[in-house]
Design a protein around this motif. Sequence first.
Motif, short mmCIF file in Angstrom:
data_model
loop_
_atom_site.label_atom_id
_atom_site.label_comp_id
_atom_site.label_asym_id
_atom_site.label_seq_id
_atom_site.Cartn_x
_atom_site.Cartn_y
_atom_site.Cartn_z
N CYS A 7 0.74 -1.32 0.24
CA CYS A 7 -0.13 0.21 -0.22
C CYS A 7 0.95 1.55 -0.18
O CYS A 7 1.44 1.67 1.28
CB CYS A 7 -0.60 -0.50 1.10
SG CYS A 7 -2.09 0.59 1.09
N TYR A 10 -0.31 4.73 2.21
CA TYR A 10 -1.21 4.44 3.60
C TYR A 10 -0.72 6.05 4.64
O TYR A 10 1.46 5.55 4.52
CB TYR A 10 -1.15 3.25 3.84
CG TYR A 10 -1.57 3.51 5.50
CD1 TYR A 10 -2.67 3.40 5.21
CD2 TYR A 10 -0.65 3.63 6.40
CE1 TYR A 10 -3.27 3.11 6.84
CE2 TYR A 10 -1.01 3.57 8.14
CZ TYR A 10 -2.58 3.75 8.29
OH TYR A 10 -2.32 3.69 9.79
N ARG A 18 -6.55 5.71 4.15
CA ARG A 18 -6.38 5.45 5.39
C ARG A 18 -8.02 4.58 5.59
O ARG A 18 -8.09 3.49 6.39
CB ARG A 18 -6.29 6.46 5.92
CG ARG A 18 -5.70 5.92 8.15
CD ARG A 18 -5.45 6.99 8.84
NE ARG A 18 -7.13 6.96 8.93
CZ ARG A 18 -7.81 8.85 9.78
NH1 ARG A 18 -6.48 8.84 10.54
NH2 ARG A 18 -8.74 8.60 9.54
N VAL A 21 -8.28 1.13 4.32
CA VAL A 21 -7.57 0.42 4.60
C VAL A 21 -7.95 -0.16 6.07
O VAL A 21 -7.60 -1.32 6.67
CB VAL A 21 -6.17 0.94 4.84
CG1 VAL A 21 -5.11 -0.28 5.85
CG2 VAL A 21 -5.40 0.43 2.90
N GLU A 22 -8.09 0.88 6.77
CA GLU A 22 -8.28 0.35 8.66
C GLU A 22 -9.82 -0.44 7.88
O GLU A 22 -10.08 -1.70 8.91
CB GLU A 22 -8.32 1.63 9.23
CG GLU A 22 -7.43 2.72 9.26
CD GLU A 22 -7.19 3.67 10.56
OE1 GLU A 22 -8.35 4.43 10.97
OE2 GLU A 22 -5.83 4.14 10.61
N LEU A 25 -8.66 -4.08 8.16
CA LEU A 25 -8.48 -4.93 8.67
C LEU A 25 -9.55 -4.78 9.82
O LEU A 25 -8.89 -5.43 10.27
CB LEU A 25 -6.88 -3.99 9.50
CG LEU A 25 -6.04 -3.85 8.47
CD1 LEU A 25 -4.93 -2.76 9.43
CD2 LEU A 25 -4.86 -4.88 8.54
N THR A 36 -2.30 -8.23 6.20
CA THR A 36 -0.73 -7.68 6.47
C THR A 36 -0.91 -5.97 5.15
O THR A 36 -0.75 -6.51 4.06
CB THR A 36 0.29 -8.50 6.42
OG1 THR A 36 0.27 -9.29 7.76
CG2 THR A 36 1.56 -7.62 6.65
N ILE A 37 -0.85 -4.98 6.19
CA ILE A 37 -0.31 -4.03 4.93
C ILE A 37 1.05 -3.66 4.80
O ILE A 37 1.56 -3.84 6.62
CB ILE A 37 -1.03 -3.25 5.59
CG1 ILE A 37 -2.78 -3.05 5.92
CG2 ILE A 37 -0.92 -1.44 4.51
CD1 ILE A 37 -3.02 -3.38 4.42
N ALA A 39 3.57 -1.33 4.09
CA ALA A 39 3.34 0.74 4.04
C ALA A 39 4.89 1.41 4.13
O ALA A 39 5.66 1.17 5.27
CB ALA A 39 2.41 1.74 5.11
N ASP A 41 7.51 4.05 5.20
CA ASP A 41 7.28 4.83 6.33
C ASP A 41 9.06 5.51 6.60
O ASP A 41 9.79 4.53 6.08
CB ASP A 41 6.74 3.87 7.64
CG ASP A 41 6.57 4.65 9.05
OD1 ASP A 41 6.33 5.72 9.14
OD2 ASP A 41 5.14 4.43 9.71
N ARG A 54 -2.40 -6.32 10.57
CA ARG A 54 -1.17 -5.22 10.92
C ARG A 54 -0.98 -4.62 10.09
O ARG A 54 -1.55 -4.91 8.94
CB ARG A 54 0.02 -6.41 11.70
CG ARG A 54 0.75 -7.44 10.55
CD ARG A 54 0.87 -8.78 11.05
NE ARG A 54 -0.03 -9.54 11.48
CZ ARG A 54 -0.77 -10.17 10.90
NH1 ARG A 54 -0.72 -10.37 9.25
NH2 ARG A 54 -1.42 -11.30 11.83
N ILE A 55 -0.18 -3.91 10.77
CA ILE A 55 0.31 -2.75 9.72
C ILE A 55 1.77 -2.74 9.65
O ILE A 55 2.54 -2.42 10.94
CB ILE A 55 -0.06 -1.23 10.06
CG1 ILE A 55 -1.78 -1.30 9.62
CG2 ILE A 55 0.99 -0.66 8.78
CD1 ILE A 55 -2.01 -0.09 9.45
#
Length: 384
Positions: A7, A10, A18, A21-22, A25, A36-37, A39, A41, A54-55
């Motif tokens: 993703c 995100y 967002r 995605v949330e 999940l 699983t995302i 992303a 970061d 999870r992310i």
Amino acid sequence: MRIVDVCGFYTPYGGGIRTYVEQKLALADRFGHDVTILAPDAEYGVREVGPGARIIGLPSPRFPLDRKYFAFTDAAPVHAELDRLKPDFVEASSPWRSASIAMSWPGDVPRAFIMHSEPLSAHVYRWFERLASTDAVDRQFDWFWERLREFGRNFDAVVCANSNLAARMQGGGVGNVFNLPMGVEPGVFDPAHRDEALRAELLAECDLGPDATLLVTAGRLANEKRVPMLVEAATLAGHERPIGLAIFGEGRARDKIVRAIAGNPHIRLFKPVRDRARFAAILASADALLHGCEAETYGMTTAEARASGIPVIAPDRGGASDFTDPPLRYRAADADDAVRAILALPRRFVPAPPTHRVRSMVDHFEALFALYARIAQDRGVRAA
């Protein structure tokens, strides 16, 4: 099924992706999947958000056009994480680097591309709308259409959330296109939330009495949302009958919108309403939602308006077009036709049963996960 979403856009600081995605999940375990995302970061980190959900943040540079976001640039760490997670199904959503990373991973599993954005409608058509038709722009940007056709060849599904986009993709030669509309947050938006006192309060803010027509528009204040055009249309329609327009939102186009309002007392710009129950009451208490953007891949606010029992005035292209009917559907980017659509509203709000049921996000993810299961099963049969 173990699903991994590469993703690229995100961020925990907001945005439609967002929210999507949330919700995915939150529903993963309900439908028996592990999600699983992956992303981009600032640093590596794992955040468990629920059973089987999870992310994972992977160290990446900041996205130069918006400092709230990071961006995948290097395929190696993403591929290494996919190797470690051993997914049964892979997703991607950004049409840029993250899609290339998902396509190039050598794992022999099915994968899907989710059309969360459509850059031609969001930007390019708008930039050139005074100079060339969309067909002419498409010919000049065939390199982007070829990229979309590449997705159709390399992904088992290219998922669109509105019928207009799905038809355009198929017409452009993109394969494996599926139209799976999204939905509204369950249990929030309902005609029962209509409050005549709240309606009168909003009209009073627009310096109008309760006999006027109350229009609402809401969302991020960005150029592609065409809010100045909506202001122009509401102002012109207001010469024929009393019309108030309450705009809820914030964003970079705010100053341009204030200039467009030009002191019109019947058009007010408010900060966004974060409280979902309060926003649901505002929508249900309006006489119609006025929408300007033809570039959205779904049109969440238009779906929420229909679920709230009010009509939608919206353009004939993009996600919003699925939630409006003639004569309230107007030619995209045409302020004069938007005036016609506004004046087609009855002078008094008349509750009416919806012409179609508005899906919930539970419906959407049930259909999405069922599609993934069918694709995985078909691939397994072919392999056998």
